[in-house]
Scaffold this motif. Structure first.
Motif, PDB file in Angstrom:
ATOM      1  N   GLU A   8       3.778   5.222  -5.375  1.00 56.27           N
ATOM      2  CA  GLU A   8       3.863   6.402  -4.513  1.00 56.27           C
ATOM      3  C   GLU A   8       2.465   6.898  -4.136  1.00 56.27           C
ATOM      4  OE1 GLU A   8       6.259   9.468  -6.151  1.00 56.27           O
ATOM      5  OE2 GLU A   8       8.048   8.215  -6.408  1.00 56.27           O
ATOM      6  N   ASN A   9       1.579   6.983  -5.126  1.00 61.00           N
ATOM      7  CA  ASN A   9       0.212   7.449  -4.859  1.00 61.00           C
ATOM      8  C   ASN A   9      -0.513   6.496  -3.912  1.00 61.00           C
ATOM      9  OD1 ASN A   9       0.778   9.490  -6.631  1.00 61.00           O
ATOM     10  ND2 ASN A   9      -0.440   8.683  -8.325  1.00 61.00           N
ATOM     11  N   ALA A  10      -0.288   5.191  -4.073  1.00 58.10           N
ATOM     12  CA  ALA A  10      -0.938   4.213  -3.201  1.00 58.10           C
ATOM     13  C   ALA A  10      -0.463   4.352  -1.763  1.00 58.10           C
ATOM     14  CB  ALA A  10      -0.672   2.799  -3.722  1.00 58.10           C
ATOM     15  N   VAL A  11       0.832   4.615  -1.566  1.00 57.36           N
ATOM     16  CA  VAL A  11       1.369   4.804  -0.208  1.00 57.36           C
ATOM     17  C   VAL A  11       0.744   6.034   0.438  1.00 57.36           C
ATOM     18  CG1 VAL A  11       3.443   5.398   1.099  1.00 57.36           C
ATOM     19  CG2 VAL A  11       3.533   3.595  -0.628  1.00 57.36           C
ATOM     20  N   LEU A  12       0.719   7.148  -0.284  1.00 57.97           N
ATOM     21  CA  LEU A  12       0.134   8.375   0.266  1.00 57.97           C
ATOM     22  C   LEU A  12      -1.354   8.202   0.534  1.00 57.97           C
ATOM     23  CD1 LEU A  12       1.933  11.059  -1.949  1.00 57.97           C
ATOM     24  CD2 LEU A  12       2.537  10.314   0.360  1.00 57.97           C
ATOM     25  N   GLY A  13      -2.071   7.525  -0.372  1.00 59.97           N
ATOM     26  CA  GLY A  13      -3.487   7.280  -0.171  1.00 59.97           C
ATOM     27  C   GLY A  13      -3.753   6.423   1.050  1.00 59.97           C
ATOM     28  N   ALA A  14      -2.925   5.383   1.263  1.00 59.45           N
ATOM     29  CA  ALA A  14      -3.083   4.525   2.437  1.00 59.45           C
ATOM     30  C   ALA A  14      -2.870   5.303   3.731  1.00 59.45           C
ATOM     31  CB  ALA A  14      -2.098   3.356   2.355  1.00 59.45           C
ATOM     32  N   ILE A  15      -1.901   6.224   3.729  1.00 60.74           N
ATOM     33  CA  ILE A  15      -1.650   7.037   4.922  1.00 60.74           C
ATOM     34  C   ILE A  15      -2.850   7.943   5.204  1.00 60.74           C
ATOM     35  CG2 ILE A  15      -0.184   8.860   5.875  1.00 60.74           C
ATOM     36  CD1 ILE A  15       2.154   7.628   4.331  1.00 60.74           C
ATOM     37  N   LEU A  16      -3.478   8.456   4.152  1.00 61.62           N
ATOM     38  CA  LEU A  16      -4.617   9.361   4.330  1.00 61.62           C
ATOM     39  C   LEU A  16      -5.846   8.652   4.886  1.00 61.62           C
ATOM     40  CD1 LEU A  16      -4.380  11.513   1.069  1.00 61.62           C
ATOM     41  CD2 LEU A  16      -4.012  12.318   3.410  1.00 61.62           C
ATOM     42  N   ILE A  17      -6.036   7.382   4.547  1.00 59.15           N
ATOM     43  CA  ILE A  17      -7.283   6.711   4.932  1.00 59.15           C
ATOM     44  C   ILE A  17      -7.130   5.773   6.129  1.00 59.15           C
ATOM     45  CG2 ILE A  17      -8.104   6.805   2.552  1.00 59.15           C
ATOM     46  CD1 ILE A  17      -7.521   3.806   2.323  1.00 59.15           C
ATOM     47  N   MET A  24       2.827   2.848  10.538  1.00 56.26           N
ATOM     48  CA  MET A  24       3.734   1.811  10.044  1.00 56.26           C
ATOM     49  C   MET A  24       4.662   2.327   8.947  1.00 56.26           C
ATOM     50  SD  MET A  24       2.753  -1.914   8.393  1.00 56.26           S
ATOM     51  CE  MET A  24       1.821  -1.137   7.052  1.00 56.26           C
ATOM     52  N   LEU A  25       4.143   3.170   8.035  1.00 60.75           N
ATOM     53  CA  LEU A  25       4.902   3.541   6.843  1.00 60.75           C
ATOM     54  C   LEU A  25       5.771   4.777   7.026  1.00 60.75           C
ATOM     55  CD1 LEU A  25       2.186   2.944   4.079  1.00 60.75           C
ATOM     56  CD2 LEU A  25       3.962   1.382   4.853  1.00 60.75           C
ATOM     57  N   PRO A  88      -8.668   1.461  -2.411  1.00 56.19           N
ATOM     58  CA  PRO A  88      -9.827   1.026  -1.624  1.00 56.19           C
ATOM     59  C   PRO A  88      -9.472   0.559  -0.221  1.00 56.19           C
ATOM     60  CG  PRO A  88      -9.207  -0.662  -3.215  1.00 56.19           C
ATOM     61  CD  PRO A  88      -8.351   0.537  -3.509  1.00 56.19           C
ATOM     62  N   SER A  89      -8.226   0.083  -0.037  1.00 60.24           N
ATOM     63  CA  SER A  89      -7.820  -0.471   1.250  1.00 60.24           C
ATOM     64  C   SER A  89      -6.322  -0.274   1.437  1.00 60.24           C
ATOM     65  CB  SER A  89      -8.173  -1.958   1.324  1.00 60.24           C
ATOM     66  OG  SER A  89      -7.523  -2.590   2.395  1.00 60.24           O
ATOM     67  N   GLU A  94       2.244  -1.875   2.667  1.00 60.73           N
ATOM     68  CA  GLU A  94       3.650  -2.177   2.956  1.00 60.73           C
ATOM     69  C   GLU A  94       4.377  -2.629   1.691  1.00 60.73           C
ATOM     70  OE1 GLU A  94       6.237  -4.515   6.410  1.00 60.73           O
ATOM     71  OE2 GLU A  94       4.074  -4.836   6.221  1.00 60.73           O
ATOM     72  N   HIS A  95       3.685  -3.375   0.855  1.00 55.03           N
ATOM     73  CA  HIS A  95       4.284  -3.808  -0.421  1.00 55.03           C
ATOM     74  C   HIS A  95       4.546  -2.607  -1.324  1.00 55.03           C
ATOM     75  CE1 HIS A  95       5.101  -6.087  -4.036  1.00 55.03           C
ATOM     76  NE2 HIS A  95       4.078  -5.526  -4.660  1.00 55.03           N
ATOM     77  N   TYR A  96       3.597  -1.668  -1.359  1.00 52.57           N
ATOM     78  CA  TYR A  96       3.795  -0.461  -2.173  1.00 52.57           C
ATOM     79  C   TYR A  96       4.982   0.351  -1.654  1.00 52.57           C
ATOM     80  CZ  TYR A  96      -1.002  -1.681  -3.508  1.00 52.57           C
ATOM     81  OH  TYR A  96      -2.115  -2.345  -3.932  1.00 52.57           O
ATOM     82  N   ALA A  97       5.130   0.421  -0.324  1.00 51.45           N
ATOM     83  CA  ALA A  97       6.256   1.154   0.266  1.00 51.45           C
ATOM     84  C   ALA A  97       7.580   0.506  -0.117  1.00 51.45           C
ATOM     85  CB  ALA A  97       6.111   1.218   1.779  1.00 51.45           C
ATOM     86  N   ASN A  98       7.630  -0.818  -0.183  1.00 57.53           N
ATOM     87  CA  ASN A  98       8.855  -1.512  -0.599  1.00 57.53           C
ATOM     88  C   ASN A  98       9.232  -1.143  -2.033  1.00 57.53           C
ATOM     89  OD1 ASN A  98       9.160  -2.834   1.850  1.00 57.53           O
ATOM     90  ND2 ASN A  98       7.974  -4.621   1.200  1.00 57.53           N
ATOM     91  N   ILE A  99       8.224  -0.987  -2.896  1.00 54.21           N
ATOM     92  CA  ILE A  99       8.492  -0.580  -4.278  1.00 54.21           C
ATOM     93  C   ILE A  99       9.084   0.828  -4.300  1.00 54.21           C
ATOM     94  CG2 ILE A  99       7.414  -0.038  -6.499  1.00 54.21           C
ATOM     95  CD1 ILE A  99       5.350  -2.211  -5.917  1.00 54.21           C
ATOM     96  N   VAL A 100       8.527   1.726  -3.503  1.00 58.25           N
ATOM     97  CA  VAL A 100       9.034   3.105  -3.440  1.00 58.25           C
ATOM     98  C   VAL A 100      10.472   3.125  -2.949  1.00 58.25           C
ATOM     99  CG1 VAL A 100       8.739   5.347  -2.309  1.00 58.25           C
ATOM    100  CG2 VAL A 100       6.734   4.088  -3.121  1.00 58.25           C
ATOM    101  N   ARG A 101      10.773   2.338  -1.900  1.00 57.87           N
ATOM    102  CA  ARG A 101      12.139   2.294  -1.368  1.00 57.87           C
ATOM    103  C   ARG A 101      13.102   1.687  -2.384  1.00 57.87           C
ATOM    104  NH1 ARG A 101       9.578   1.284   3.701  1.00 57.87           N
ATOM    105  NH2 ARG A 101       9.419  -0.929   3.209  1.00 57.87           N
ATOM    106  N   ARG A 102      12.654   0.659  -3.097  1.00 58.16           N
ATOM    107  CA  ARG A 102      13.509   0.021  -4.099  1.00 58.16           C
ATOM    108  C   ARG A 102      13.927   1.007  -5.182  1.00 58.16           C
ATOM    109  NH1 ARG A 102      10.181  -3.434  -8.028  1.00 58.16           N
ATOM    110  NH2 ARG A 102       9.829  -1.299  -8.766  1.00 58.16           N
TER     111      ARG A 102
END
Length: 565
Positions: A8-17, A24-25, A88-89, A94-102
């Motif tokens: 969840e944190n990785a998805v939010l961080g990716a959206i911020l940067i 996409m997410l 960092p990137s 998208e993979h992290y988002a799939n984990i959140v949806r799962r």
């Protein structure tokens, strides 16, 4: 409950940067997909900002959180900074988002199980609990299958194929033909996902016309039909279909001794035909749209389903409290449209008309005559009215009924004259229709000639357009996802590692050949090859750069590429 806070944190961080990650997410997730309350709040703010076309970053999100008074609740700006700096990137977002949806789906399934258990304990009968359980489970399935934008190539190829089939005289497989020729020509068949609304004043014959269509589809085209009657019992519907198929009059059936042996023969033949057909009847008068959906899902899964008939809309209840009956009917109309697309079959909905048609001098039905809801007019793909002009003009034939198509998204509108046989509850089209629908008789052409003619025309047209056909069909090109590739930094020729770049990935052959050409051109040869007076021979064993004694023996130690002497 299943969750992965790091994802969840990785998805939010990716959206911020990364703006691309946000685009996409965010459309693929919902607020409740996040398990942590702070993350739910932050994602909700991000979604609101995107809908308002506001750039999403640490500053804009923290400002919005502060404006709604929830910045301290989520952990202040320090938590947002931690999210942005913790990834960092956005490459794997998208993979992290799939984990959140799962994990979100797993939580919803667990919650649904708890709700189903609760209804099982509290319900008065098992059938009610089962229907509620189906609604809950299928509701989760609907939420879990969002459709994304796709290239139009597939739809265009399918459209071309349908046009070719029609030109070749082939019946479109997924269309339902009513066997009322002029009506079929106008609609091109009843297609999956469509709502066809048939409206009339009482006792004009809308139920009989709908049953005629259902019987024609099942008997003549082997379609699977579900009929929901909220007004008549199943036995009476079956009796009407028997009269229509057998052409034995109703009065003869209802009078003692009214049928002779010939009538019985026709009746039993109709019975055998209808028994073999796939027609299913539900006469439960309290059916709601969700009940219809649940029963049709089950039928489609077990037997298949091609056409749904509902008689009639105003007798249906949504099962929920609404501000007014008009709002309730509007809601049900919209639900049925959604269900038609989900079940992938047309729904023929019968409806009552208001008395306004009787107050006008012309007595011609209008779309505004639809009773209780204008939303029906908007949601329906085809709106047709049955009208008996002899009710208002005694000079007109009593058995003439007008099928007036007022709305047709995929074809023409106009009137079709029908002949009504009340004795057998049957409709048939008049051979002499109005001038708009009378076509000159064409010379008979065999189906195979139609097919050959259409095939040659398609091949010639494809050749002119530069389109390739496979077995006479346009093939949609496969859409491959292309990711932008960063060009590696150039390096000196002497450092070139043939076949690999600094990052360790394989180079294209043309890039390697280019490097080799540069190496050769950089070497200064002591002589000009073109000036040699002789041809340079091919290398041989004598060109080995070292000598081998006769006593030396070749040894292969088994390692690839390692040779010892």
């Amino acid at each position: 409950m299943p969750n992965n806070i790091n994802a969840e944190n990785a998805v939010l961080g990716a959206i911020l940067i990364d703006d691309k990650a946000a685009d996409m997410l965010i459309p693929t997730l919902v607020r409740d997909d996040f398990y942590l309350a702070a993350n739910r709040t932050i994602f909700g703010v991000m979604k609101d900002l995107q809908e308002r076309s506001v750039p999403i970053d640490t500053v804009s999100v923290s400002d919005e959180l502060e404006r709604i008074g929830k910045l301290d609740e989520v952990g202040s700006i320090a938590y947002l900074s931690e999210l942005a700096e913790g990834i960092p990137s956005a490459a794997n977002s998208e993979h992290y988002a799939n984990i959140v949806r799962r994990d979100s789906l797993s939580r919803r399934v667990i919650e649904a199980g708890n709700d189903i258990a609760k209804f099982g304990y509290e319900s008065e009968d098992g059938e009610t609990a089962l229907e509620k359980a189906e609604q809950i489970v299928y509701g989760i399935a609907e939420q879990n299958s969002p459709k994304a934008l796709v290239h139009a190539a597939g739809a265009l190829a399918e459209a071309i194929k349908n046009i070719q089939d029609l030109q070749a005289g082939h019946v479109v497989k997924n269309a339902i033909y009513t066997d009322f020729p002029h009506f079929d020509n106008m609609t091109h068949g009843l297609k999956p996902g469509e709502i066809i609304l048939l409206a009339a004043r009482p006792s004009v014959g809308k139920t009989a016309f709908a049953l005629n269509i259902a019987a024609n589809a099942a008997l003549n085209h082997e379609k699977k039909v579900a009929v929901f009657s909220l007004e008549m019992p199943a036995e009476l519907l079956a009796k009407r279909m028997l009269a229509y198929v057998s052409k034995v009059e109703f009065d003869q059936m209802n009078v003692a001794g009214g049928m002779n042996s010939g009538d019985y023969a026709k009746l039993f033949k109709a019975y055998k035909a209808l028994i073999a057909a796939d027609i299913y009847i539900d006469d439960y008068s309290m059916n709601s749209p969700s009940d219809v959906l649940s029963k049709c899902r089950r039928l489609k899964r077990e037997k298949g389903l091609d056409l749904i008939v509902i008689d009639y809309l105003q007798l249906m209840s949504s099962g929920t409290r609404a501000e007014s009956r008009q709002n309730e009917v509007s809601s049900m109309s919209r639900q049925l449209k959604i269900y038609a697309k989900e079940l992938n079959c047309p729904i023929l909905v019968l409806s009552q008309m208001s008395r306004d048609v009787e107050k006008r001098d012309a007595h011609t039905p209008q779309l505004s005559d639809l009773r209780e809801s204008g939303a029906i007019e908007q949601d329906a793909d085809v709106v047709a009215f049955l009208n008996n002009p002899s009710r208002y003009n005694n000079a007109l034939p009593k058995d003439q009924v007008i099928l007036d198509v007022k709305k047709n998204r995929n074809g023409a509108i106009g009137e079709v004259k029908l002949k009504w046989d009340g004795a057998t509850t049957s409709f048939m089209e008049y051979e002499d229709q109005s001038a708009d629908f009378t076509k000159p008789e064409e010379e008979y052409v065999a189906p195979e000639e139609h097919e050959q003619k259409a095939k040659k025309a398609a091949e010639k047209g494809a050749k002119e357009a530069g389109v390739e056909l496979t077995d006479g069909t346009v093939q949609a090109p496969k859409q491959e996802r292309k990711e932008p590739v960063e060009k590696p930094a150039e390096k000196p020729v002497q450092d070139a590692d043939l076949g690999k770049t600094n990052s360790g990935t394989l180079e294209k052959l043309e890039d390697v050949a280019s490097d080799l050409q540069e190496v050769v051109s950089a070497e200064e040869l002591p002589f000009d090859v073109d000036d040699l007076p002789f041809d340079v021979p091919a290398p041989s064993d004598d060109d080995v750069p070292f000598d081998l004694d006769d006593d030396d023996e070749y040894v292969d130690d088994g390692d690839d590429g390692d040779i010892e002497y």
